[in-house]
Design a protein around this motif. Structure first.
Motif, mmCIF file in Angstrom:
data_model
loop_
_atom_site.group_PDB
_atom_site.id
_atom_site.type_symbol
_atom_site.label_atom_id
_atom_site.label_comp_id
_atom_site.label_asym_id
_atom_site.label_seq_id
_atom_site.Cartn_x
_atom_site.Cartn_y
_atom_site.Cartn_z
ATOM 1 N N ILE A 173 53.978 40.174 -50.834
ATOM 2 C CA ILE A 173 52.412 39.713 -50.394
ATOM 3 C C ILE A 173 52.427 38.121 -50.307
ATOM 4 O O ILE A 173 52.881 37.642 -51.294
ATOM 5 N N ILE A 174 52.141 37.588 -49.310
ATOM 6 C CA ILE A 174 51.925 36.000 -49.266
ATOM 7 C C ILE A 174 50.524 35.818 -49.726
ATOM 8 O O ILE A 174 49.583 35.978 -49.019
ATOM 9 N N GLU A 175 50.267 35.356 -50.701
ATOM 10 C CA GLU A 175 49.097 35.263 -51.231
ATOM 11 C C GLU A 175 48.295 33.935 -50.652
ATOM 12 O O GLU A 175 47.003 34.285 -50.478
ATOM 13 N N ASN A 176 48.896 32.985 -49.835
ATOM 14 C CA ASN A 176 47.982 31.918 -49.433
ATOM 15 C C ASN A 176 48.032 32.386 -47.796
ATOM 16 O O ASN A 176 47.816 31.313 -47.157
ATOM 17 N N PHE A 177 48.355 33.404 -47.358
ATOM 18 C CA PHE A 177 48.252 33.758 -45.942
ATOM 19 C C PHE A 177 47.175 33.414 -45.331
ATOM 20 O O PHE A 177 47.118 32.939 -44.100
ATOM 21 N N LEU A 178 45.833 33.424 -45.616
ATOM 22 C CA LEU A 178 44.590 32.807 -45.211
ATOM 23 C C LEU A 178 44.544 31.513 -44.817
ATOM 24 O O LEU A 178 44.402 31.227 -43.457
ATOM 25 N N PRO A 179 44.625 30.695 -45.810
ATOM 26 C CA PRO A 179 44.802 29.339 -45.175
ATOM 27 C C PRO A 179 45.789 28.873 -44.308
ATOM 28 O O PRO A 179 45.585 27.980 -43.383
ATOM 29 N N LEU A 180 46.937 29.305 -44.609
ATOM 30 C CA LEU A 180 48.154 29.138 -43.694
ATOM 31 C C LEU A 180 47.906 29.768 -42.275
ATOM 32 O O LEU A 180 48.063 28.956 -41.413
ATOM 33 N N LYS A 181 47.128 30.935 -42.140
ATOM 34 C CA LYS A 181 46.892 31.347 -40.873
ATOM 35 C C LYS A 181 46.113 30.664 -40.166
ATOM 36 O O LYS A 181 46.264 30.265 -38.961
ATOM 37 N N ARG A 182 44.869 30.139 -40.860
ATOM 38 C CA ARG A 182 44.020 29.202 -40.280
ATOM 39 C C ARG A 182 44.525 27.951 -39.744
ATOM 40 O O ARG A 182 44.244 27.472 -38.559
ATOM 41 N N ARG A 183 45.313 27.373 -40.711
ATOM 42 C CA ARG A 183 46.090 26.147 -39.991
ATOM 43 C C ARG A 183 46.923 26.228 -38.891
ATOM 44 O O ARG A 183 46.931 25.627 -38.065
ATOM 45 N N LEU A 184 47.788 27.452 -39.000
ATOM 46 C CA LEU A 184 48.635 27.754 -37.563
ATOM 47 C C LEU A 184 47.714 27.925 -36.522
ATOM 48 O O LEU A 184 48.046 27.416 -35.386
ATOM 49 N N TRP B 272 48.803 28.388 -32.682
ATOM 50 C CA TRP B 272 49.728 29.728 -33.044
ATOM 51 C C TRP B 272 48.952 30.956 -32.756
ATOM 52 O O TRP B 272 47.759 30.902 -33.269
ATOM 53 N N SER B 273 49.104 31.890 -32.114
ATOM 54 C CA SER B 273 48.153 33.140 -32.082
ATOM 55 C C SER B 273 49.014 34.141 -32.736
ATOM 56 O O SER B 273 50.000 34.256 -33.293
ATOM 57 N N PHE B 274 47.989 35.214 -33.143
ATOM 58 C CA PHE B 274 48.288 36.194 -33.947
ATOM 59 C C PHE B 274 47.846 37.573 -33.230
ATOM 60 O O PHE B 274 46.995 37.841 -32.672
ATOM 61 N N SER B 275 48.888 38.697 -33.412
ATOM 62 C CA SER B 275 48.676 39.913 -32.796
ATOM 63 C C SER B 275 48.489 40.872 -33.586
ATOM 64 O O SER B 275 48.290 42.262 -33.292
ATOM 65 N N SER B 276 48.540 40.650 -35.055
ATOM 66 C CA SER B 276 48.510 41.655 -36.139
ATOM 67 C C SER B 276 47.451 41.214 -37.240
ATOM 68 O O SER B 276 47.187 39.993 -37.135
ATOM 69 N N GLU B 277 47.169 41.973 -38.112
ATOM 70 C CA GLU B 277 46.505 41.670 -38.945
ATOM 71 C C GLU B 277 47.355 41.195 -40.409
ATOM 72 O O GLU B 277 46.947 41.204 -41.685
ATOM 73 N N THR B 278 48.667 41.225 -40.364
ATOM 74 C CA THR B 278 49.730 41.113 -41.490
ATOM 75 C C THR B 278 50.046 39.881 -42.037
ATOM 76 O O THR B 278 49.665 38.528 -41.146
ATOM 77 N N ASP B 279 50.177 39.678 -43.345
ATOM 78 C CA ASP B 279 50.737 38.242 -43.877
ATOM 79 C C ASP B 279 52.120 37.935 -43.369
ATOM 80 O O ASP B 279 52.294 36.609 -43.359
ATOM 81 N N THR B 280 52.710 38.921 -42.894
ATOM 82 C CA THR B 280 54.268 38.584 -42.463
ATOM 83 C C THR B 280 54.001 37.659 -41.208
ATOM 84 O O THR B 280 54.911 36.863 -41.020
ATOM 85 N N GLU B 281 52.998 37.983 -40.334
ATOM 86 C CA GLU B 281 53.301 37.167 -39.014
ATOM 87 C C GLU B 281 53.001 35.869 -39.040
ATOM 88 O O GLU B 281 53.356 34.989 -38.372
ATOM 89 N N VAL B 282 52.292 35.449 -40.247
ATOM 90 C CA VAL B 282 52.053 34.393 -40.790
ATOM 91 C C VAL B 282 53.314 33.472 -40.975
ATOM 92 O O VAL B 282 53.628 32.397 -40.574
ATOM 93 N N ALA B 283 54.049 34.456 -41.793
ATOM 94 C CA ALA B 283 55.448 33.699 -42.278
ATOM 95 C C ALA B 283 56.209 33.542 -40.918
ATOM 96 O O ALA B 283 56.964 32.462 -40.711
ATOM 97 N N ALA B 284 56.199 34.522 -40.002
ATOM 98 C CA ALA B 284 57.075 34.336 -38.739
ATOM 99 C C ALA B 284 56.483 33.140 -37.856
ATOM 100 O O ALA B 284 57.472 32.305 -37.329
ATOM 101 N N ASN B 285 55.227 32.760 -37.738
ATOM 102 C CA ASN B 285 54.891 31.824 -36.886
ATOM 103 C C ASN B 285 55.030 30.498 -37.807
ATOM 104 O O ASN B 285 55.241 29.312 -37.136
ATOM 105 N N LEU B 286 54.937 30.501 -39.210
ATOM 106 C CA LEU B 286 55.293 29.175 -39.859
ATOM 107 C C LEU B 286 56.933 28.838 -39.699
ATOM 108 O O LEU B 286 57.038 27.624 -39.581
ATOM 109 N N ILE B 287 57.712 30.096 -39.867
ATOM 110 C CA ILE B 287 59.061 29.576 -39.589
ATOM 111 C C ILE B 287 59.366 29.009 -38.352
ATOM 112 O O ILE B 287 60.138 27.925 -37.993
#
Ligand code: M6R
Length: 606
Positions: free
Chosen positions: A102-113, A118-133
């Motif tokens: 679980i990526i606990e800080n996925f929400l602030p990271l998602k907003r920043r990205l 960066w766009s998102f096609s899922s509700e997962t925290d994993t996609e945040v890590a994918a875009n961040l990398i």
């Protein structure tokens, strides 16, 4: 629990990935997927449901390629669906990632990205890590993964492939296990060695925050400071039973160590972190019904009864509903007062405990609606109740309950939050954030094992133990004492710390270890005074605390310092050192810890 596999070599990768995923099937999951790099592109195939669905989807269309990743997912963020299945590809199509944790800080990271485009096609925290990398990816995938991992909070095991550079897989972990395996011109990775032993016996268990790069030449590892390191290679000469025990000496120890993932599985898919809601679909208690509940009778035995005692604090505190907790074997012999607006909640790991089932039956006869918290799908308690919260702890083989208990506490917390949501209009974000942080804290407390092993050595010859706690920690004192009794056959008493002076104080002498739990704020000073009383009578005080050890100088001979979490979730952290203490004392005394004498895993007689 999510399963992770990866391969890089000269063989066709997809059949190897499917074989590895099959060996992780026992974990249970809701979707699966693979990714292969093909002509510079990343080709993913994903399917909702069991592995068989993915296999069907791949029939006749297996993407060729000699390196890639496979994943089985157990939903945490976002419903089980193909869209939310792994591998996840970033929105520029440059990296594919699989993730456990679980990526606990996925929400602030998602907003920043999102702000960065960066766009998102899922509700997962994993996609945040994918875009961040991907956002950090230039030429060097390892550098991008290292930089991104430095910004992730929580627990993760990640494996990443990209479209840039030569064939390589980069992995890192913080919390969930990750093992890499060496072959001849080929390299493997998995979340569990069980997925590897058909292919290689030489493996390295990565340390927290290690980053490893798998290439055709071999495996290189960097530690958390960025230093290149050599980790010891373990040779896995496991027989089939050892495979089942995951390399641990006993099932009980394996199950203790599974708790970071087990607690996560309990809330996986049941919390909408973005909209701050708890969803308990299998409970069958709609919001109107939840609002009408006048009292909850919790019915259980043994360790599950201790969970019920914690549940009473949680439900009363968070939802304001009166709760009574009874032993299954006592309830129907005390003429309980039950009304049709009461609900009876049976808690049972096995779902087959005769005393609990009879008590539920008695509550049902008196008009209560029946619910359960259980770990075993289709068990008797599930069949006889209107709704259930499954703990999803995975099979518990050791007779002494460990992960079944901590996951029951998570289930009770979820129930308390659900009732709060329906009766008080919402759940404060910090109550959910505390849950997201729990797996990492459980992982942290497990690092205390060497200390507990040492304490077990020093005190394994004691004839008696006393465990003290107050409030939410009183049931934990009871559970600590029960574990020690069951596993080591040492007599142990659990007591509310404030009650000590009313009797048990007479037991104290220079040979009696007294484990006193002093965490949180509410009763901390009181428990500390109780410790002083014990010390004044020459007792051997062992403090279990979230404070600095210096606070116990002159009072406690030993201090077990645990991580601090929210008050409501602290019992989950506190019980784990007590499980480890009981386990190591049992082992030191030569007891059969997995099958203690006279006990059975499910007690189906009254
Ligand atoms: O399967 P259940 O949760 O209903 O079992 C209840 C007790 O028999 C059980 O918790 C027992 O106390 C365990 N041996 C505890 O480690």
């Amino acid at each position: 629990m999510c399963g992770i596999v990866g391969y890089l070599g000269s063989k066709q990768v997809v059949p190897l990935l499917l074989d590895g995923l099959k060996r992780l099937e026992y974990r249970g999951y809701d979707s699966a997927g693979v990714v292969v790099r093909q002509n510079g592109d990343l080709r993913t195939v994903r399917a909702e449901g069991k592995l068989e669905k993915l296999v069907q989807k791949l029939e006749g269309k297996i993407p060729p390629g000699t390196y890639g990743l496979g994943h089985t997912r157990w939903a945490t963020h976002g419903e089980p669906s193909e869209r939310n299945a792994h591998p996840m590809i970033d929105s520029k199509g440059r990296v594919a990632i699989i993730h456990n944790g679980i990526i606990e800080n996925f929400l602030p990271l998602k907003r920043r990205l999102q702000d960065e485009g960066w766009s998102f096609s899922s509700e997962t925290d994993t996609e945040v890590a994918a875009n961040l990398i991907s956002s950090y990816l230039e030429e060097d995938l390892r550098a991008a993964v290292t930089r991104a991992a430095g910004e992730l909070e929580g627990m993760y095991a990640l494996a990443v492939v990209s479209t840039v550079g030569d064939p390589e897989i980069v992995v890192t972990r913080q919390g969930p296990p990750l093992v890499v395996g060496f072959g001849d011109g080929e390299q493997f990775l998995a979340s569990d060695p069980a997925a590897l032993i058909a292919h290689t016996k030489d493996v390295v268990f990565l340390e927290n925050r290690d980053v490893a790069r798998l290439t055709a030449e071999g495996i290189e590892i960097w530690d958390e400071t960025g230093e290149r390191v050599e980790r010891p290679v373990t040779r896995l000469n496991w027989d089939p039973i050892q495979v089942e025990k995951g390399g641990y000496k006993h099932f009980m120890l394996k199950e203790i160590h599974e708790q970071p993932l087990a607690v996560q599985e309990t809330f996986a898919g049941r919390v909408d972190f973005e909209n701050q809601r708890v969803l308990l679909d299998d409970l069958n208690l709609d919001p109107d019904q939840a609002r009408a509940v006048s009292k909850i009778d919790i019915l259980a035995c043994g360790t599950s009864w201790h969970a019920g005692l914690v549940g009473k604090f949680l439900i009363q505190g968070l939802a304001g509903i009166p709760v009574e907790v009874d032993y299954g074997s006592e309830f129907r012999y005390r003429d309980p007062i039950v009304t049709p607006t009461d609900i009876a909640l049976g808690i049972s790991q096995s779902g087959e405990t005769a005393d609990t089932l009879s008590a539920l039956e008695a509550a049902g006869e008196r008009g209560a609606r029946l619910f359960s918290i259980c770990n075993v799908p289709g068990s008797q308690i599930v069949r006889m109740t209107d709704g259930v919260i499954y703990t999803h702890a995975g099979p518990e083989i050791g007779v002494a309950s460990t992960k079944a208990f901590t996951t029951q506490l998570v289930a009770l917390y979820l129930l308390a939050l659900y009732l709060r949501q329906t009766r008080k209009g919402g759940i404060e974000p910090e109550l959910l954030q505390a849950l997201a942080h729990l797996p990492a804290a459980v992982d942290e407390v497990l690092q205390l094992e060497p200390q507990l092993e040492r304490l077990a050595r020093d005190y394994s010859r004691a004839n008696d133990f006393l465990y003290l706690g107050r409030g939410l920690n009183y049931p934990i004192a009871l559970e600590g004492a029960l574990k020690l009794k069951e596993i080591s056959y040492i007599h142990a008493e659990g007591y509310p710390a404030g009650e000590m002076k009313h009797g048990p104080i007479a037991l104290i002498d220079e040979d009696l270890p007294i484990v006193a739990i002093a965490t949180g704020e509410r009763v901390y000073e009181k428990v500390r005074s109780n410790m002083q009383e014990a010390k004044a009578r020459d007792g051997i005080v062992i403090a279990l605390t979230d404070r600095e050890p210096a606070e116990f100088e002159g009072i406690a001979r030993e201090v077990i310092q645990v991580p601090r979490v929210s008050e409501e979730l602290q019992p989950i952290i506190n019980v784990i050192p007590l499980q480890m203490l009981a386990y190591h004392v049992g082992v030191k005394r030569g007891a059969d810890v997995d099958q203690p004498r006279n006990l059975a895993k499910s007690v189906t007689v009254e």
